[in-house]
Design a protein around this motif. Sequence first.
Motif, mmCIF file in Angstrom:
data_model
loop_
_atom_site.group_PDB
_atom_site.id
_atom_site.type_symbol
_atom_site.label_atom_id
_atom_site.label_comp_id
_atom_site.label_asym_id
_atom_site.label_seq_id
_atom_site.Cartn_x
_atom_site.Cartn_y
_atom_site.Cartn_z
ATOM 1 N N ARG A 1 0.849 -1.203 0.000
ATOM 2 C CA ARG A 1 0.000 0.000 0.000
ATOM 3 C C ARG A 1 0.878 1.245 0.000
ATOM 4 N NH1 ARG A 1 -4.192 -2.121 4.675
ATOM 5 N NH2 ARG A 1 -5.136 -3.807 3.428
ATOM 6 N N THR A 2 0.569 2.157 -0.879
ATOM 7 C CA THR A 2 1.393 3.354 -1.041
ATOM 8 C C THR A 2 1.462 4.157 0.251
ATOM 9 O OG1 THR A 2 0.827 3.475 -3.389
ATOM 10 C CG2 THR A 2 1.717 5.468 -2.362
ATOM 11 N N TRP A 3 0.300 4.350 0.884
ATOM 12 C CA TRP A 3 0.277 5.175 2.093
ATOM 13 C C TRP A 3 1.132 4.553 3.199
ATOM 14 C CZ3 TRP A 3 -1.239 3.161 6.715
ATOM 15 C CH2 TRP A 3 -2.018 1.998 6.700
ATOM 16 N N VAL B 1 4.794 5.155 2.308
ATOM 17 C CA VAL B 1 5.146 6.551 2.550
ATOM 18 C C VAL B 1 5.309 6.799 4.049
ATOM 19 C CG1 VAL B 1 4.320 8.931 2.421
ATOM 20 C CG2 VAL B 1 4.097 7.410 0.433
ATOM 21 N N LEU B 2 4.395 6.232 4.832
ATOM 22 C CA LEU B 2 4.469 6.383 6.284
ATOM 23 C C LEU B 2 5.749 5.760 6.821
ATOM 24 C CD1 LEU B 2 2.899 7.457 8.728
ATOM 25 C CD2 LEU B 2 1.864 5.192 8.961
#
Length: 314
Positions: free
Chosen positions: A242-244, A247-248
């Motif tokens: 998952r991209t989010w 990024v997190l």
Amino acid sequence: MKVTVVATVLNAADHVGGFLASMREQTRAPDEIVVVDGGSTDGTLELLRGTDGVTVVVEPGANIARGRNVAIRSAAHDVIAVADADCGYVPGWLDALVAAIDAGADVAMGWTEPIVDGFYEACVTSVNLPLSVDEIDPATYMPSSRSVAFRRDALDAVGGYPEWLPIGEDMWVDHRWRERGLDMRFAPGAVARWRVRPTLAATWTQYARYARGDAHAGMYPERHAVRFAVYAALSLAIASGRTWARVLALVGGVAYARTPIVRSWRRLTTPRDRILATAVVPALLGFIDVAKLVGYASGLVDRFRGVPTGGRAR
């Protein structure tokens, strides 16, 4: 006030001369130097015995804790300063430690300044060593026994250095002193100059052994639990796809590495080296953290299996 400097050594012919030279250059000369040799075979013993003012005790097979206890029992004086034979010491080192003891401290705490000769040393030292005394909180600081002094009865109160613990013996003593509420005072002028391990393999071994010693002694369980949890969470976030989450994880990693990166930028001078360190330092931080995870896990396995923890520390 008279003071004995004690140290342990094993196969240190390459650098014991520098240690002895730094003792001769002290603004407050030691009243006595006692060095315990754990069984050197590289000429270290001959160098020590050829140096005036040094009492040499040979204790084959002794780990660092036993070597220090033997040296302290051999010391003529009740104020003890502990050093490492692989370090050099600034001229005011002993003066600063003795001044704190003379002012009423039970324990005087020095600190370690890394020797930085190039890019690799600047990056590795930035991961785990403070840049300056401004980063040290005297109320919680745990001094390495490469730069510490104490009254003999302070060490007697905690039973001496734990000879069953092959590494991390100084942190074990620090914890016991803190638990007993001894007067521990920071001496910022007591600077030991120390060189980091020269290779990644040696660095891995060093930090894995430190963490294994923590597990053997039951030290810092919360810190190691947090490290396991953080790296497990980061791994899951990256693996999730998952991209989010990725990024997190990236933002969290940058925040985690911020202080070491800032230290490296202050130790390095050229724009090229600073940009390169921005990538290298987080990688080294992860590398050392994984070494700690592996070392701590192996130490927990040792405890579960009842494996004896004593033995050589060098």
